[in-house]
Design a protein around this motif. Structure first.
Motif, PDB file in Angstrom:
ATOM      1  N   MET A   1     -18.532 -13.552  72.833  1.00 63.06           N
ATOM      2  CA  MET A   1     -18.590 -12.797  74.033  1.00 63.06           C
ATOM      3  C   MET A   1     -17.280 -13.009  74.793  1.00 63.06           C
ATOM      4  N   VAL A   2     -16.830 -11.980  75.495  1.00 64.64           N
ATOM      5  CA  VAL A   2     -15.594 -12.061  76.268  1.00 64.64           C
ATOM      6  C   VAL A   2     -15.905 -11.685  77.712  1.00 64.64           C
ATOM      7  N   ASP A   3     -15.338 -12.431  78.654  1.00 64.14           N
ATOM      8  CA  ASP A   3     -15.507 -12.118  80.069  1.00 64.14           C
ATOM      9  C   ASP A   3     -14.185 -12.353  80.775  1.00 64.14           C
ATOM     10  N   GLY A   4     -13.939 -11.605  81.827  1.00 63.62           N
ATOM     11  CA  GLY A   4     -12.711 -11.761  82.586  1.00 63.62           C
ATOM     12  C   GLY A   4     -12.966 -11.699  84.071  1.00 63.62           C
ATOM     13  N   THR A   5     -12.041 -12.239  84.827  1.00 62.97           N
ATOM     14  CA  THR A   5     -12.148 -12.238  86.279  1.00 62.97           C
ATOM     15  C   THR A   5     -10.762 -12.403  86.880  1.00 62.97           C
ATOM     16  N   THR A   6     -10.678 -12.297  88.194  1.00 62.71           N
ATOM     17  CA  THR A   6      -9.440 -12.603  88.894  1.00 62.71           C
ATOM     18  C   THR A   6      -9.670 -13.813  89.778  1.00 62.71           C
ATOM     19  N   LEU A   7      -8.591 -14.538  90.049  1.00 65.12           N
ATOM     20  CA  LEU A   7      -8.656 -15.745  90.856  1.00 65.12           C
ATOM     21  C   LEU A   7      -7.635 -15.633  91.983  1.00 65.12           C
TER      22      LEU A   7
ATOM     23  N   GLY B   1     -22.868 -20.855  74.290  1.00 67.93           N
ATOM     24  CA  GLY B   1     -22.225 -20.761  75.594  1.00 67.93           C
ATOM     25  C   GLY B   1     -20.940 -21.558  75.690  1.00 67.93           C
ATOM     26  N   ALA B   2     -20.529 -22.172  74.584  1.00 68.48           N
ATOM     27  CA  ALA B   2     -19.298 -22.963  74.574  1.00 68.48           C
ATOM     28  C   ALA B   2     -18.079 -22.058  74.743  1.00 68.48           C
ATOM     29  N   VAL B   3     -17.077 -22.531  75.474  1.00 66.98           N
ATOM     30  CA  VAL B   3     -15.826 -21.805  75.626  1.00 66.98           C
ATOM     31  C   VAL B   3     -15.001 -22.008  74.360  1.00 66.98           C
ATOM     32  N   LEU B   4     -14.649 -20.905  73.708  1.00 61.28           N
ATOM     33  CA  LEU B   4     -13.859 -20.964  72.473  1.00 61.28           C
ATOM     34  C   LEU B   4     -12.373 -20.791  72.739  1.00 61.28           C
ATOM     35  N   ASP B   5     -12.031 -20.023  73.757  1.00 67.05           N
ATOM     36  CA  ASP B   5     -10.630 -19.795  74.093  1.00 67.05           C
ATOM     37  C   ASP B   5     -10.562 -19.269  75.522  1.00 67.05           C
ATOM     38  N   ALA B   6      -9.440 -19.503  76.186  1.00 69.48           N
ATOM     39  CA  ALA B   6      -9.255 -19.018  77.547  1.00 69.48           C
ATOM     40  C   ALA B   6      -7.780 -18.753  77.800  1.00 69.48           C
ATOM     41  N   VAL B   7      -7.500 -17.756  78.630  1.00 68.99           N
ATOM     42  CA  VAL B   7      -6.130 -17.394  78.971  1.00 68.99           C
ATOM     43  C   VAL B   7      -6.057 -17.144  80.470  1.00 68.99           C
ATOM     44  N   LEU B   8      -5.015 -17.657  81.093  1.00 67.47           N
ATOM     45  CA  LEU B   8      -4.735 -17.428  82.500  1.00 67.47           C
ATOM     46  C   LEU B   8      -3.361 -16.772  82.568  1.00 67.47           C
ATOM     47  N   ALA B   9      -3.257 -15.630  83.275  1.00 66.18           N
ATOM     48  CA  ALA B   9      -1.990 -14.897  83.308  1.00 66.18           C
ATOM     49  C   ALA B   9      -1.800 -14.253  84.668  1.00 66.18           C
ATOM     50  N   ARG B  10      -0.588 -13.773  84.887  1.00 67.68           N
ATOM     51  CA  ARG B  10      -0.275 -13.046  86.120  1.00 67.68           C
ATOM     52  C   ARG B  10      -1.076 -11.752  86.182  1.00 67.68           C
ATOM     53  N   CYS B  11      -1.363 -11.333  87.379  1.00 69.17           N
ATOM     54  CA  CYS B  11      -2.048 -10.073  87.630  1.00 69.17           C
ATOM     55  C   CYS B  11      -0.973  -9.014  87.879  1.00 69.17           C
ATOM     56  N   HIS B  12      -0.860  -8.034  86.982  1.00 73.08           N
ATOM     57  CA  HIS B  12       0.154  -6.980  87.113  1.00 73.08           C
ATOM     58  C   HIS B  12      -0.521  -5.677  87.538  1.00 73.08           C
TER      59      HIS B  12
END
Length: 63
Positions: free
Chosen positions: A1-7, A45-56
């Motif tokens: 499963m993939v989910d995204g958000t902004t911080l 429910g384990a996190v397999l991968d994560a990415v944090l990047a700039r918001c363009h």
């Protein structure tokens, strides 16, 4: 499963350098924003991968 958000982050010089405000915001308005995307294991429910990047760009559905 993939989910995204902004911080939204504190408006510090270091955060502004690494995660500048989106171009749709006027200078001095708003806060630095990063996008985060996480890949989860659907079974555990384990996190397999994560990415944090700039918001363009803007924030909200479809952006």
């Amino acid at each position: 499963m993939v989910d995204g958000t902004t911080l939204s982050m504190p408006d510090t010089p270091a955060n502004q350098r690494e995660y500048p405000q989106p171009a749709v915001q006027g200078p001095g308005l708003g806060f630095p924003i990063a996008r985060a995307v996480v890949v989860f294991c659907r079974a555990t429910g384990a996190v397999l991968d994560a990415v944090l990047a700039r918001c363009h760009g803007g924030v909200g559905p479809g952006l």
